[in-house]
Design a protein around this motif. Sequence first.
Motif, PDB file in Angstrom:
ATOM      1  N   GLY A 189       9.258 -35.220 -29.514  1.00  0.00           N
ATOM      2  CA  GLY A 189       8.304 -34.353 -30.206  1.00  0.00           C
ATOM      3  C   GLY A 189       8.026 -33.069 -29.468  1.00  0.00           C
ATOM      4  N   GLY A 190       7.870 -33.131 -28.160  1.00  0.00           N
ATOM      5  CA  GLY A 190       7.586 -31.934 -27.364  1.00  0.00           C
ATOM      6  C   GLY A 190       8.758 -30.980 -27.367  1.00  0.00           C
ATOM      7  N   CYS A 191       9.961 -31.501 -27.270  1.00  0.00           N
ATOM      8  CA  CYS A 191      11.160 -30.651 -27.279  1.00  0.00           C
ATOM      9  C   CYS A 191      11.326 -29.975 -28.632  1.00  0.00           C
ATOM     10  CB  CYS A 191      12.394 -31.478 -26.957  1.00  0.00           C
ATOM     11  SG  CYS A 191      12.413 -32.099 -25.276  1.00  0.00           S
ATOM     12  N   LEU A 192      11.076 -30.700 -29.679  1.00  0.00           N
ATOM     13  CA  LEU A 192      11.199 -30.141 -31.017  1.00  0.00           C
ATOM     14  C   LEU A 192      10.209 -28.999 -31.218  1.00  0.00           C
ATOM     15  CD1 LEU A 192      12.578 -30.329 -33.754  1.00  0.00           C
ATOM     16  CD2 LEU A 192      10.859 -31.997 -34.425  1.00  0.00           C
ATOM     17  N   LEU A 193       9.000 -29.163 -30.729  1.00  0.00           N
ATOM     18  CA  LEU A 193       7.989 -28.112 -30.833  1.00  0.00           C
ATOM     19  C   LEU A 193       8.412 -26.877 -30.060  1.00  0.00           C
ATOM     20  CD1 LEU A 193       5.178 -27.260 -31.833  1.00  0.00           C
ATOM     21  CD2 LEU A 193       4.248 -28.246 -29.729  1.00  0.00           C
ATOM     22  N   LEU A 194       8.958 -27.041 -28.870  1.00  0.00           N
ATOM     23  CA  LEU A 194       9.410 -25.900 -28.075  1.00  0.00           C
ATOM     24  C   LEU A 194      10.558 -25.164 -28.753  1.00  0.00           C
ATOM     25  CD1 LEU A 194       9.306 -27.334 -24.454  1.00  0.00           C
ATOM     26  CD2 LEU A 194       7.783 -25.642 -25.459  1.00  0.00           C
ATOM     27  N   LEU A 195      11.417 -25.888 -29.425  1.00  0.00           N
ATOM     28  CA  LEU A 195      12.529 -25.241 -30.129  1.00  0.00           C
ATOM     29  C   LEU A 195      12.055 -24.545 -31.399  1.00  0.00           C
ATOM     30  CD1 LEU A 195      15.291 -27.954 -29.737  1.00  0.00           C
ATOM     31  CD2 LEU A 195      15.150 -25.757 -28.559  1.00  0.00           C
ATOM     32  N   ALA A 196      10.995 -25.028 -32.021  1.00  0.00           N
ATOM     33  CA  ALA A 196      10.526 -24.468 -33.286  1.00  0.00           C
ATOM     34  C   ALA A 196       9.609 -23.258 -33.091  1.00  0.00           C
ATOM     35  CB  ALA A 196       9.793 -25.535 -34.085  1.00  0.00           C
ATOM     36  N   LEU A 197       8.975 -23.127 -31.945  1.00  0.00           N
ATOM     37  CA  LEU A 197       8.033 -22.032 -31.735  1.00  0.00           C
ATOM     38  C   LEU A 197       8.636 -20.641 -31.907  1.00  0.00           C
ATOM     39  CD1 LEU A 197       5.720 -23.276 -28.864  1.00  0.00           C
ATOM     40  CD2 LEU A 197       5.104 -22.808 -31.229  1.00  0.00           C
ATOM     41  N   PRO A 198       9.783 -20.323 -31.330  1.00  0.00           N
ATOM     42  CA  PRO A 198      10.347 -18.979 -31.539  1.00  0.00           C
ATOM     43  C   PRO A 198      10.639 -18.692 -33.021  1.00  0.00           C
ATOM     44  CG  PRO A 198      11.459 -20.057 -29.726  1.00  0.00           C
ATOM     45  CD  PRO A 198      10.573 -21.086 -30.369  1.00  0.00           C
ATOM     46  N   GLY A 199      11.174 -19.662 -33.728  1.00  0.00           N
ATOM     47  CA  GLY A 199      11.457 -19.452 -35.144  1.00  0.00           C
ATOM     48  C   GLY A 199      10.184 -19.279 -35.947  1.00  0.00           C
ATOM     49  N   LEU A 200       9.170 -20.035 -35.635  1.00  0.00           N
ATOM     50  CA  LEU A 200       7.882 -19.913 -36.311  1.00  0.00           C
ATOM     51  C   LEU A 200       7.245 -18.559 -36.033  1.00  0.00           C
ATOM     52  CD1 LEU A 200       5.758 -21.353 -38.034  1.00  0.00           C
ATOM     53  CD2 LEU A 200       4.772 -22.239 -35.916  1.00  0.00           C
TER      54      LEU A 200
END
Length: 68
Positions: free
Chosen positions: A51-62
């Motif tokens: 979950g933490g890794c997914l959030l870190l990967l999604a932040l720039p796109g968001l």
Amino acid sequence: MSDDSDDQDFEEEYGEGGIPADIEADIEERLEREAADRAADLHDDLRPRSGGCLLLLALPGLTLWLLG
């Protein structure tokens, strides 16, 4: 002389620490079980979480989506 004999009899009956052998074995078993449980808990805590890794990967796109 009798003191040495009493000490030796005591150690033969209760072991070196003065604890009866059956109670000493029970204590050792409990300590080993508790150590194994804590080691398993520690191993589970060190496992990576996705979950933490997914959030870190999604932040720039968001961020780009919100700014764009």
